[in-house]
Design an enzyme around this catalytic site. Structure first.
Site, PDB file in Angstrom:
ATOM      1  N   GLN A 125      66.151  23.218  16.905  1.00 47.33           N
ATOM      2  CA  GLN A 125      66.424  21.890  17.446  1.00 47.33           C
ATOM      3  C   GLN A 125      66.523  21.895  18.974  1.00 47.33           C
ATOM      4  OE1 GLN A 125      69.666  19.900  15.379  1.00 47.33           O
ATOM      5  NE2 GLN A 125      69.329  21.189  13.599  1.00 47.33           N
ATOM      6  N   CYS A 126      65.630  22.606  19.618  1.00 44.75           N
ATOM      7  CA  CYS A 126      65.669  22.638  21.077  1.00 44.75           C
ATOM      8  C   CYS A 126      64.316  22.213  21.644  1.00 44.75           C
ATOM      9  CB  CYS A 126      66.063  24.015  21.591  1.00 44.75           C
ATOM     10  SG  CYS A 126      64.763  25.249  21.561  1.00 44.75           S
ATOM     11  N   ALA A 127      64.232  22.125  22.943  1.00 45.30           N
ATOM     12  CA  ALA A 127      62.992  21.705  23.603  1.00 45.30           C
ATOM     13  C   ALA A 127      61.844  22.670  23.348  1.00 45.30           C
ATOM     14  CB  ALA A 127      63.240  21.559  25.100  1.00 45.30           C
ATOM     15  N   THR A 157      61.219  24.217  20.440  1.00 42.27           N
ATOM     16  CA  THR A 157      60.992  24.377  19.005  1.00 42.27           C
ATOM     17  C   THR A 157      59.517  24.523  18.684  1.00 42.27           C
ATOM     18  OG1 THR A 157      63.000  23.212  18.439  1.00 42.27           O
ATOM     19  CG2 THR A 157      61.348  23.341  16.730  1.00 42.27           C
TER      20      THR A 157
END
Length: 136
Positions: free
Chosen positions: A64-66, A68
């Site tokens: 769930q991060c930039a 991904t």
């Protein structure tokens, strides 16, 4: 031709590791790195000894991060070079509050969205006192 592919492989590994690794693992000798073991998200263990003398990449990931979307590129890299002996371990971590609550959710997300079949560890700490030894 082989030299060109080898240079491409190392350049690709460098770019992916630089862009996606949230933590820099400590550096050590190849024999030292060849002794790490990770609990597999699929069950069992992933032991880096299987890649002794061959290149492998251990990369901290988060669902769930930039970054991904890195899963698609990591899987492509793994698909391209696995038959040549290249190894990879994706290590999901919630140290930065960007991972699902359970290993089952991480596994399902990666399978459904990125068709991941590369080696992946269970969710592990990569920072602090509880960090997996590879990242200390």
């Amino acid at each position: 031709m082989i030299r060109k592919h080898t240079l491409f492989l190392w350049a690709t590994i460098f770019v992916i590791a630089s862009a996606s690794a949230a933590v820099t693992p400590r550096l050590g000798h190849a024999s030292e790195l060849a002794t790490y073991s990770f609990p597999s998200i699929y069950g069992g263990r992933i032991d880096t000894r299987q890649w002794q003398g061959k290149p492998y990449l251990v990369v901290n990931t988060a669902s769930q991060c930039a970054f991904t979307k890195q899963y698609a590129d990591l899987q492509k890299l793994y698909d391209t070079y696995r038959d040549a002996g290249f190894g990879m371990i994706a290590v999901p971590s919630d140290d930065f509050n960007q991972e699902f609550d359970s290993n089952a959710e991480v596994k399902s997300f990666c399978a459904l969205n990125y068709d991941i079949d590369m080696p992946m560890s269970e969710t592990l700490a990569v920072t602090g006192a509880q960090a997996h030894p590879f990242f200390m």
